[in-house]
Design a protein around this motif. Structure first.
Motif, short mmCIF file in Angstrom:
data_model
loop_
_atom_site.label_atom_id
_atom_site.label_comp_id
_atom_site.label_asym_id
_atom_site.label_seq_id
_atom_site.Cartn_x
_atom_site.Cartn_y
_atom_site.Cartn_z
N GLU A 1 5.54 -9.83 3.96
CA GLU A 1 4.70 -11.02 4.08
C GLU A 1 5.40 -12.24 3.51
O GLU A 1 5.36 -13.33 4.08
CB GLU A 1 3.37 -10.78 3.36
CG GLU A 1 2.43 -9.84 4.09
CD GLU A 1 1.16 -9.58 3.29
OE1 GLU A 1 1.01 -10.19 2.21
OE2 GLU A 1 0.34 -8.77 3.75
N GLU A 2 6.05 -12.03 2.35
CA GLU A 2 6.78 -13.14 1.72
C GLU A 2 7.93 -13.60 2.61
O GLU A 2 8.16 -14.80 2.78
CB GLU A 2 7.31 -12.69 0.35
CG GLU A 2 8.00 -13.80 -0.43
CD GLU A 2 8.48 -13.33 -1.79
OE1 GLU A 2 9.21 -14.09 -2.45
OE2 GLU A 2 8.13 -12.20 -2.19
N GLU B 1 2.01 4.84 -1.03
CA GLU B 1 1.15 3.69 -0.75
C GLU B 1 1.64 2.45 -1.50
O GLU B 1 1.68 1.35 -0.94
CB GLU B 1 -0.29 3.99 -1.16
CG GLU B 1 -1.01 4.95 -0.21
CD GLU B 1 -2.44 5.22 -0.68
OE1 GLU B 1 -2.90 4.51 -1.61
OE2 GLU B 1 -3.07 6.13 -0.11
N GLU B 2 2.01 2.63 -2.77
CA GLU B 2 2.51 1.51 -3.56
C GLU B 2 3.81 0.96 -2.98
O GLU B 2 4.02 -0.25 -2.93
CB GLU B 2 2.74 1.94 -5.02
CG GLU B 2 1.46 2.20 -5.79
CD GLU B 2 0.59 0.95 -5.88
OE1 GLU B 2 1.15 -0.15 -6.08
OE2 GLU B 2 -0.63 1.09 -5.72
N THR B 3 4.66 1.91 -2.53
CA THR B 3 5.91 1.48 -1.91
C THR B 3 5.64 0.69 -0.64
O THR B 3 6.25 -0.36 -0.39
CB THR B 3 6.79 2.70 -1.58
OG1 THR B 3 7.04 3.45 -2.77
CG2 THR B 3 8.13 2.25 -0.99
N GLN C 1 2.24 6.94 -4.65
CA GLN C 1 3.55 6.30 -4.80
C GLN C 1 4.01 5.73 -3.46
O GLN C 1 4.54 4.61 -3.38
CB GLN C 1 4.57 7.31 -5.33
CG GLN C 1 5.92 6.68 -5.62
CD GLN C 1 6.90 7.69 -6.21
OE1 GLN C 1 6.59 8.87 -6.35
NE2 GLN C 1 8.08 7.22 -6.56
N SER D 1 4.22 -6.52 0.96
CA SER D 1 4.23 -7.79 0.22
C SER D 1 5.55 -8.54 0.43
O SER D 1 5.56 -9.75 0.67
CB SER D 1 4.01 -7.53 -1.27
OG SER D 1 4.10 -8.72 -2.00
N GLN D 2 6.66 -7.77 0.35
CA GLN D 2 7.97 -8.38 0.59
C GLN D 2 8.07 -8.92 2.01
O GLN D 2 8.62 -10.01 2.24
CB GLN D 2 9.08 -7.37 0.33
CG GLN D 2 9.20 -6.97 -1.14
CD GLN D 2 10.24 -5.88 -1.34
OE1 GLN D 2 10.80 -5.34 -0.39
NE2 GLN D 2 10.50 -5.53 -2.60
N LYS E 1 2.86 -0.92 0.03
CA LYS E 1 2.29 -2.20 -0.35
C LYS E 1 3.38 -3.19 -0.79
O LYS E 1 3.34 -4.38 -0.47
CB LYS E 1 1.29 -2.01 -1.49
CG LYS E 1 -0.02 -1.37 -1.06
CD LYS E 1 -0.95 -1.21 -2.25
CE LYS E 1 -2.27 -0.54 -1.85
NZ LYS E 1 -3.17 -0.34 -3.01
N GLU E 2 4.35 -2.63 -1.55
CA GLU E 2 5.46 -3.47 -2.01
C GLU E 2 6.26 -3.99 -0.81
O GLU E 2 6.60 -5.18 -0.74
CB GLU E 2 6.35 -2.68 -2.95
CG GLU E 2 7.46 -3.51 -3.57
CD GLU E 2 8.30 -2.70 -4.54
OE1 GLU E 2 9.38 -3.19 -4.92
OE2 GLU E 2 7.88 -1.59 -4.93
N TYR E 3 6.55 -3.06 0.13
CA TYR E 3 7.27 -3.47 1.34
C TYR E 3 6.46 -4.49 2.13
O TYR E 3 7.01 -5.49 2.62
CB TYR E 3 7.55 -2.25 2.23
CG TYR E 3 8.65 -1.36 1.72
CD1 TYR E 3 9.63 -1.84 0.87
CD2 TYR E 3 8.71 -0.02 2.10
CE1 TYR E 3 10.64 -1.01 0.39
CE2 TYR E 3 9.72 0.82 1.63
CZ TYR E 3 10.68 0.32 0.77
OH TYR E 3 11.68 1.13 0.32
#
Length: 395
Positions: free
Chosen positions: A136-137, A125-127, A123, A133-134, A129-131
Motif C-alpha cells: 500500500e505504501e 497473517e502478520e507477514t 505469523q 502495508s508495504q 499484513k506487513e507485505y
C-alpha cells in the motif's frame, strides 16, 4: 479393552493438543501434543486448575466461564472453535483455536478441550499484513510519483506544443525567406554574369590578360554563389515536401554525355572528365532532373576537390534491373573521422580548407536518390581520392 487402547493411542499421537478437565476445572489428562505446546510435563499440569495455562484476563475469570458453561451449555468465552490465547511455561503467549465438548463418563461430567495451534497462521497473517502495508505504501508512493509524472508530462506537452507552433512559424518564415532570397538574388547575379560575359566579349580585341583574369574571377564567384542559392532552394523544397520523383523513360547515355560536356566547361586546367557506359541497355525509367542534379553535384565536387592535370571517371551501368552511377576522383579524400557525418546537412570535412561549399550537396544527393528508391555509398582515402556510387532499382 482393545477399543480403549486404540482410543488412547489416537489421543497420544494426535497432532492437536487434547486436555480433559473435571467440573472443578482441574486437569485430568493432557496429551503429548498439548504438553509440547505449553512446554510442560504431564505431572506438572495434571491435578492443577486449567487456568494455569491461560494468560490474563482469561485466568481471572475462568471459574465464571465454567459456571456459565455449566448453566447454559454454551462456552461464551472459552468458545467452541474460537480463537484464544495460551500461556506457555516460559511466560510466552500463543494463539490457538479451542473447541470444548462435554462428555458423560462414569456418572460425572468431563470437559474435553481440543487445541489447534495458530502460531504459524498468525505469523503468516502478520507477514501478509506487513507485505500489504508495504505494498500500500509503495502503491501510494508510485501513485504520487505517477501523478507528478503526469503533471510534468502535461506541462512538457504544453511546452512542446508551444515550441512546435513556434517552430512551425519559424519554418514558414524560413521557407519564405529562403524562397524570396533565392529568387531575389538570382536577378542581380544573372545581371552580373551577363555583364561579365559582355566585358569579356568587348575586351577580347585588347587581349589584356588582367581583364581576362578578373572577368574569370567574377564568373567563378557568380557561379559559386548561384550554386549556394540552388542548394538552399533545393533543401527548402525538400524540407517542405515539395520535391517528388517524376519517373519517365529516357536515354541514360545521352543524358550523361550532356552532363559530361557541360561539366567539362567548368573543369580546372587540364582536368578531364572521362565518361564510360557499361552494358547494351541505356534506356531507363527514372526522374531525369533528380538524376542530373545528383550527377552534377558529384562531378562538381570531384572537380572542386581535385587538382589540375587530373582525371575524373564518370561511369554508368544498366544491368540486372539496376542503374549504377559511379564518380571517382583522385582528390583530397575524406578523413575517416568525418565519413560518418558526410551526408548530414551543412557538414563539411575538416580538410576542405578554403574550398567554397555549403555542406548541403551530398545531403541533397542522398535525399534525391532516396526519392527514387535508391541509395548512395562511397569509399575514400585521404590524398588518394573518393569513389561515390549511386544505386537505383529500375523495377
Amino acid at each position: 479393552m482393545e477399543n480403549a487402547l486404540l482410543l488412547k493411542a489416537i489421543i497420544a499421537n494426535a497432532i492437536d493438543g487434547i486436555i480433559t478437565i473435571d467440573e472443578r476445572a482441574r486437569v485430568e489428562s493432557i496429551n503429548p501434543a498439548a504438553c509440547k505446546l505449553f512446554q510442560y510435563e504431564p505431572e506438572e499440569v495434571i491435578g492443577n486448575n486449567i487456568s494455569m495455562l491461560m494468560p490474563q484476563p482469561d485466568r481471572g475469570h475462568h471459574d465464571e466461564y465454567i459456571g456459565r458453561y455449566q448453566k447454559t451449555g454454551h462456552a461464551h468465552i472459552i468458545g467452541i472453535g474460537r480463537e484464544v490465547m495460551g500461556l506457555k511455561k516460559d511466560g510466552t503467549k500463543f494463539p490457538f483455536r479451542l473447541g470444548v465438548s462435554e462428555v458423560q463418563y462414569s456418572g460425572r461430567k468431563i470437559y474435553t478441550g481440543f487445541i489447534h495451534d495458530l502460531s504459524r497462521e498468525k505469523q503468516a497473517e502478520e507477514t501478509l499484513k506487513e507485505y500489504a502495508s508495504q505494498l500500500e505504501e509503495l502503491v501510494e508512493q508510485r501513485t504520487i510519483s505517477l501523478k507528478h509524472m503526469v503533471d510534468e508530462l502535461r506541462s512538457a506537452k504544453e511546452e512542446v506544443s508551444q515550441s512546435l507552433e513556434k517552430e512551425k512559424e519559424l519554418g514558414l518564415l524560413k521557407s519564405r525567406f529562403v524562397s524570396m532570397a533565392s529568387h531575389e538574388f538570382r536577378t542581380p547575379l544573372s545581371a552580373v554574369q551577363l555583364s561579365a560575359s559582355l566585358i569579356d566579349k568587348y575586351a577580347a580585341p585588347f587581349d589584356n590578360p588582367n581583364i581576362t583574369k578578373h572577368v574569370a574571377k567574377i564568373k567563378n564567384s557568380v557561379a559559386n554563389l548561384t550554386g549556394i542559392l540552388n542548394d538552399f532552394l533545393s533543401l527548402e523544397k525538400l524540407e517542405a515536401g515539395k520535391v517528388e520523383a517524376s519517373f519517365q523513360q529516357f536515354d541514360l547515355v545521352k543524358l550523361s554525355e550532356e552532363i559530361t560536356e557541360e561539366m567539362q566547361l567548368i573543369a580546372k586546367q587540364d582536368q578531364n572528365i572521362i565518361y564510360q557506359h557499361t552494358g547494351t541497355e541505356s534506356m531507363v525509367r527514372l526522374d531525369p532532373n533528380l538524376l542530373k542534379n545528383c550527377v552534377i553535384n558529384l562531378v562538381g565536387n570531384a572537380i572542386k576537390y581535385s587538382g589540375e592535370n587530373t582525371f575524373i571517371q564518370f561511369n554508368t551501368e544498366v544491368s540486372k534491373g539496376m542503374c549504377t552511377i559511379t564518380v571517382q576522383d583522385n582528390g583530397i579524400g575524406i578523413p575517416e573521422t568525418d565519413q560518418k557525418h558526410l551526408f548530414e546537412a551543412f557538414f563539411r570535412a575538416h580538410n576542405t580548407g578554403n574550398i567554397p561549399g555549403t555542406g548541403l550537396g551530398l545531403n541533397i544527393v542522398a535525399r534525391y536518390a532516396s526519392l527514387m528508391s535508391g541509395r548512395i555509398d562511397f569509399k575514400s582515402d585521404v590524398n588518394h581520392g573518393t569513389i561515390f556510387t549511386i544505386s537505383i532499382p529500375l523495377s
